[in-house]
Design a protein around this motif. Structure first.
Motif, PDB file in Angstrom:
ATOM      1  N   ALA A   1       7.641  35.685 135.959  1.00  0.00           N
ATOM      2  CA  ALA A   1       8.997  35.831 135.430  1.00  0.00           C
ATOM      3  C   ALA A   1      10.035  35.282 136.414  1.00  0.00           C
ATOM      4  O   ALA A   1      10.985  34.598 136.021  1.00  0.00           O
ATOM      5  CB  ALA A   1       9.279  37.297 135.125  1.00  0.00           C
ATOM      6  N   GLY A   2       9.849  35.563 137.702  1.00  0.00           N
ATOM      7  CA  GLY A   2      10.823  35.124 138.695  1.00  0.00           C
ATOM      8  C   GLY A   2      10.868  33.626 138.860  1.00  0.00           C
ATOM      9  O   GLY A   2      11.954  33.028 138.962  1.00  0.00           O
ATOM     10  N   THR A   3       9.713  32.979 138.895  1.00  0.00           N
ATOM     11  CA  THR A   3       9.715  31.532 139.067  1.00  0.00           C
ATOM     12  C   THR A   3      10.232  30.824 137.816  1.00  0.00           C
ATOM     13  O   THR A   3      10.949  29.824 137.917  1.00  0.00           O
ATOM     14  CB  THR A   3       8.306  31.023 139.404  1.00  0.00           C
ATOM     15  N   LEU A   4       9.890  31.347 136.640  1.00  0.00           N
ATOM     16  CA  LEU A   4      10.405  30.716 135.423  1.00  0.00           C
ATOM     17  C   LEU A   4      11.912  30.892 135.302  1.00  0.00           C
ATOM     18  O   LEU A   4      12.589  30.082 134.644  1.00  0.00           O
ATOM     19  CB  LEU A   4       9.705  31.287 134.190  1.00  0.00           C
ATOM     20  N   ALA A   5      12.450  31.931 135.931  1.00  0.00           N
ATOM     21  CA  ALA A   5      13.903  32.105 135.934  1.00  0.00           C
ATOM     22  C   ALA A   5      14.586  30.923 136.626  1.00  0.00           C
ATOM     23  O   ALA A   5      15.740  30.588 136.290  1.00  0.00           O
ATOM     24  CB  ALA A   5      14.273  33.412 136.626  1.00  0.00           C
ATOM     25  N   MET A   6      13.915  30.278 137.575  1.00  0.00           N
ATOM     26  CA  MET A   6      14.482  29.089 138.220  1.00  0.00           C
ATOM     27  C   MET A   6      14.629  27.956 137.205  1.00  0.00           C
ATOM     28  O   MET A   6      15.634  27.246 137.177  1.00  0.00           O
ATOM     29  CB  MET A   6      13.597  28.643 139.379  1.00  0.00           C
ATOM     30  N   TYR A   7      13.610  27.770 136.387  1.00  0.00           N
ATOM     31  CA  TYR A   7      13.669  26.778 135.307  1.00  0.00           C
ATOM     32  C   TYR A   7      14.812  27.100 134.341  1.00  0.00           C
ATOM     33  O   TYR A   7      15.576  26.215 133.937  1.00  0.00           O
ATOM     34  CB  TYR A   7      12.329  26.761 134.571  1.00  0.00           C
ATOM     35  N   LEU A   8      14.915  28.389 133.985  1.00  0.00           N
ATOM     36  CA  LEU A   8      15.976  28.819 133.074  1.00  0.00           C
ATOM     37  C   LEU A   8      17.353  28.517 133.665  1.00  0.00           C
ATOM     38  O   LEU A   8      18.263  28.062 132.948  1.00  0.00           O
ATOM     39  CB  LEU A   8      15.843  30.310 132.789  1.00  0.00           C
ATOM     40  N   LEU A   9      17.516  28.744 134.956  1.00  0.00           N
ATOM     41  CA  LEU A   9      18.792  28.477 135.615  1.00  0.00           C
ATOM     42  C   LEU A   9      19.187  27.012 135.472  1.00  0.00           C
ATOM     43  O   LEU A   9      20.341  26.693 135.146  1.00  0.00           O
ATOM     44  CB  LEU A   9      18.701  28.860 137.090  1.00  0.00           C
ATOM     45  N   VAL A  10      18.243  26.101 135.706  1.00  0.00           N
ATOM     46  CA  VAL A  10      18.537  24.668 135.596  1.00  0.00           C
ATOM     47  C   VAL A  10      18.971  24.324 134.177  1.00  0.00           C
ATOM     48  O   VAL A  10      19.959  23.613 133.965  1.00  0.00           O
ATOM     49  CB  VAL A  10      17.302  23.837 135.993  1.00  0.00           C
ATOM     50  N   LYS A  11      18.263  24.838 133.193  1.00  0.00           N
ATOM     51  CA  LYS A  11      18.584  24.518 131.803  1.00  0.00           C
ATOM     52  C   LYS A  11      19.941  25.069 131.385  1.00  0.00           C
ATOM     53  O   LYS A  11      20.699  24.423 130.653  1.00  0.00           O
ATOM     54  CB  LYS A  11      17.472  25.041 130.881  1.00  0.00           C
ATOM     55  N   VAL A  12      20.263  26.271 131.843  1.00  0.00           N
ATOM     56  CA  VAL A  12      21.582  26.839 131.533  1.00  0.00           C
ATOM     57  C   VAL A  12      22.685  25.991 132.163  1.00  0.00           C
ATOM     58  O   VAL A  12      23.715  25.710 131.534  1.00  0.00           O
ATOM     59  CB  VAL A  12      21.664  28.300 132.014  1.00  0.00           C
ATOM     60  N   VAL A  13      22.475  25.563 133.408  1.00  0.00           N
ATOM     61  CA  VAL A  13      23.461  24.700 134.079  1.00  0.00           C
ATOM     62  C   VAL A  13      23.646  23.408 133.300  1.00  0.00           C
ATOM     63  O   VAL A  13      24.775  22.934 133.113  1.00  0.00           O
ATOM     64  CB  VAL A  13      23.015  24.409 135.525  1.00  0.00           C
ATOM     65  N   TRP A  14      22.554  22.828 132.819  1.00  0.00           N
ATOM     66  CA  TRP A  14      22.658  21.588 132.051  1.00  0.00           C
ATOM     67  C   TRP A  14      23.449  21.792 130.753  1.00  0.00           C
ATOM     68  O   TRP A  14      24.296  20.964 130.398  1.00  0.00           O
ATOM     69  CB  TRP A  14      21.259  21.074 131.718  1.00  0.00           C
ATOM     70  N   VAL A  15      23.150  22.863 130.034  1.00  0.00           N
ATOM     71  CA  VAL A  15      23.840  23.110 128.763  1.00  0.00           C
ATOM     72  C   VAL A  15      25.319  23.375 129.004  1.00  0.00           C
ATOM     73  O   VAL A  15      26.184  22.805 128.321  1.00  0.00           O
ATOM     74  CB  VAL A  15      23.182  24.296 128.018  1.00  0.00           C
ATOM     75  N   VAL A  16      25.637  24.228 129.983  1.00  0.00           N
ATOM     76  CA  VAL A  16      27.037  24.533 130.285  1.00  0.00           C
ATOM     77  C   VAL A  16      27.769  23.277 130.737  1.00  0.00           C
ATOM     78  O   VAL A  16      28.914  23.019 130.341  1.00  0.00           O
ATOM     79  CB  VAL A  16      27.126  25.643 131.355  1.00  0.00           C
ATOM     80  N   GLY A  17      27.110  22.471 131.571  1.00  0.00           N
ATOM     81  CA  GLY A  17      27.733  21.241 132.036  1.00  0.00           C
ATOM     82  C   GLY A  17      28.034  20.281 130.903  1.00  0.00           C
ATOM     83  O   GLY A  17      29.109  19.669 130.860  1.00  0.00           O
TER      84      GLY A  17
ATOM     85  N   GLY B   1      14.657  19.058 139.811  1.00  0.00           N
ATOM     86  CA  GLY B   1      13.253  18.762 139.565  1.00  0.00           C
ATOM     87  C   GLY B   1      12.338  19.722 140.299  1.00  0.00           C
ATOM     88  O   GLY B   1      11.299  20.134 139.776  1.00  0.00           O
ATOM     89  N   LEU B   2      12.712  20.096 141.524  1.00  0.00           N
ATOM     90  CA  LEU B   2      11.901  21.044 142.300  1.00  0.00           C
ATOM     91  C   LEU B   2      11.861  22.410 141.626  1.00  0.00           C
ATOM     92  O   LEU B   2      10.797  23.030 141.505  1.00  0.00           O
ATOM     93  CB  LEU B   2      12.462  21.168 143.715  1.00  0.00           C
ATOM     94  N   LEU B   3      13.031  22.891 141.163  1.00  0.00           N
ATOM     95  CA  LEU B   3      13.068  24.195 140.507  1.00  0.00           C
ATOM     96  C   LEU B   3      12.275  24.176 139.205  1.00  0.00           C
ATOM     97  O   LEU B   3      11.597  25.165 138.866  1.00  0.00           O
ATOM     98  CB  LEU B   3      14.516  24.607 140.239  1.00  0.00           C
ATOM     99  N   ILE B   4      12.334  23.078 138.476  1.00  0.00           N
ATOM    100  CA  ILE B   4      11.573  22.968 137.234  1.00  0.00           C
ATOM    101  C   ILE B   4      10.080  23.012 137.522  1.00  0.00           C
ATOM    102  O   ILE B   4       9.318  23.717 136.849  1.00  0.00           O
ATOM    103  CB  ILE B   4      11.965  21.679 136.481  1.00  0.00           C
TER     104      ILE B   4
END
Length: 309
Positions: A16-32, A124-127
């Motif tokens: 769950a914790g590592t996938l949260a990093m992926y989620l963070l990147v995707k949220v940043v992309w959508v908000v951006g 890319g690293l977080l993904i």
């Protein structure tokens, strides 16, 4: 028991914790994209970019929920069907591909044409950490979860199963998929798309080889679960069929709409019709393999219950 339970908890929380990093990147992309009104990926419109990444945000949220359910004791009391469904898809999408994706990266195969495109190095690293961490976490936590929730259902040998007819159509379809994937991985050009701007680097070849190996594992598991290899531990073909069927269905469902809709200037490496046809066969074979697996496990569960009574 305590050691096994603690392993499940750490693995589930890690997933769950590592996938949260992926989620963070995707949220940043959508908000951006919503804030600037522009897509950072060349050839893809803003609405397409937002829609694609919103879908992956939802998938990541479900994956995080699955990791928490595998880690926490309340997850053992959840209805079995949704837990098994999401674990099945997570196993197919992540557990099956994580080793080969990591291997491709180590061999220098950065982008295979299937990534999200345009990400900075930290993104890319977080993904990558999110994918690999979720895959490894589920691979460790799920078997322990299943053993704790259904302690006797999957024990014993394959010979304890009631003999069933081997699903020859499933075995033939998975063998065909494996042969085609290995042909493309070896550089074969029949069925490939001359308009695709994505070639086959080490990463893409590793994933094709991984898909082929899991398809072959699915064929072998289907044969064993029909009552062959009677001295084998039961959990071995069950695990292989579980991951292989989830991979065949999950990746088939993901790739088919990409081949049809082709967001932005995306062109699949295969000809679109070839990609759609092959992935449709993949989904059908994976679903049939999952049904075959469910019947075998249900038979074993009934035998254990009868013995207990």
């Amino acid at each position: 028991m305590i050691g096994r339970t603690m392993t499940r908890r750490w693995a589930g929380f890690g997933a769950a914790g590592t996938l949260a990093m992926y989620l963070l990147v995707k949220v940043v992309w959508v908000v951006g994209a919503l804030g600037t009104g522009r897509s950072p990926m060349e050839g893809m419109g803003t609405s397409e970019w937002i829609a694609l990444n919103t879908v992956t945000v939802g998938m990541a949220a479900v994956g995080i929920g699955l990791g928490l359910a595998l880690a926490c004791d309340w997850g053992l009391r959840l209805p079995a069907a949704p837990v098994l469904l999401f674990a099945w898809l997570a196993g197919g999408l992540l557990v099956a591909t994580a080793p080969f994706s990591l291997l491709g990266s180590l061999l220098g195969g950065g982008g295979s044409g299937s990534d999200d495109g345009g990400e900075a190095s930290w993104e890319g690293l977080l993904i990558m950490v999110g994918f690999v961490g979720m895959g490894v976490g589920v691979a460790i936590a799920l078997p322990i979860y299943l053993r704790e929730r259904w302690p006797n259902a999957l024990t014993g040998r394959v010979g304890a199963l009631k003999a069933a007819r081997a699903p020859h159509a499933v075995m033939a379809a998975t063998a065909l998929i494996a042969a085609i994937d290995l042909y493309w991985a070896a550089g074969g050009g029949v069925g490939t798309n001359p308009h695709s701007r994505y070639g086959l680097d080490a990463g893409a070849r590793s994933l094709l080889i991984g898909d082929a190996l899991w398809a072959l594992a699915g064929a072998a598991a289907a044969w064993v679960l029909a009552g062959r290899g009677r001295r084998l531990p039961l959990w071995l073909p069950v695990a292989a069929a579980f991951v292989a069927s989830g991979s065949l269905v999950g990746w088939g469902l993901w790739r088919m709409p990409l081949a049809v809709l082709r967001p932005g200037d995306f062109e699949p490496y295969q000809l679109p019709l070839v990609s759609v046809a092959l992935n449709a066969v993949s989904v059908a074979a994976g679903a049939a393999l999952a049904v075959h697996l469910a019947r075998a496990v249900r038979t074993r569960t009934g035998q254990v219950r009868a013995a207990v009574k």
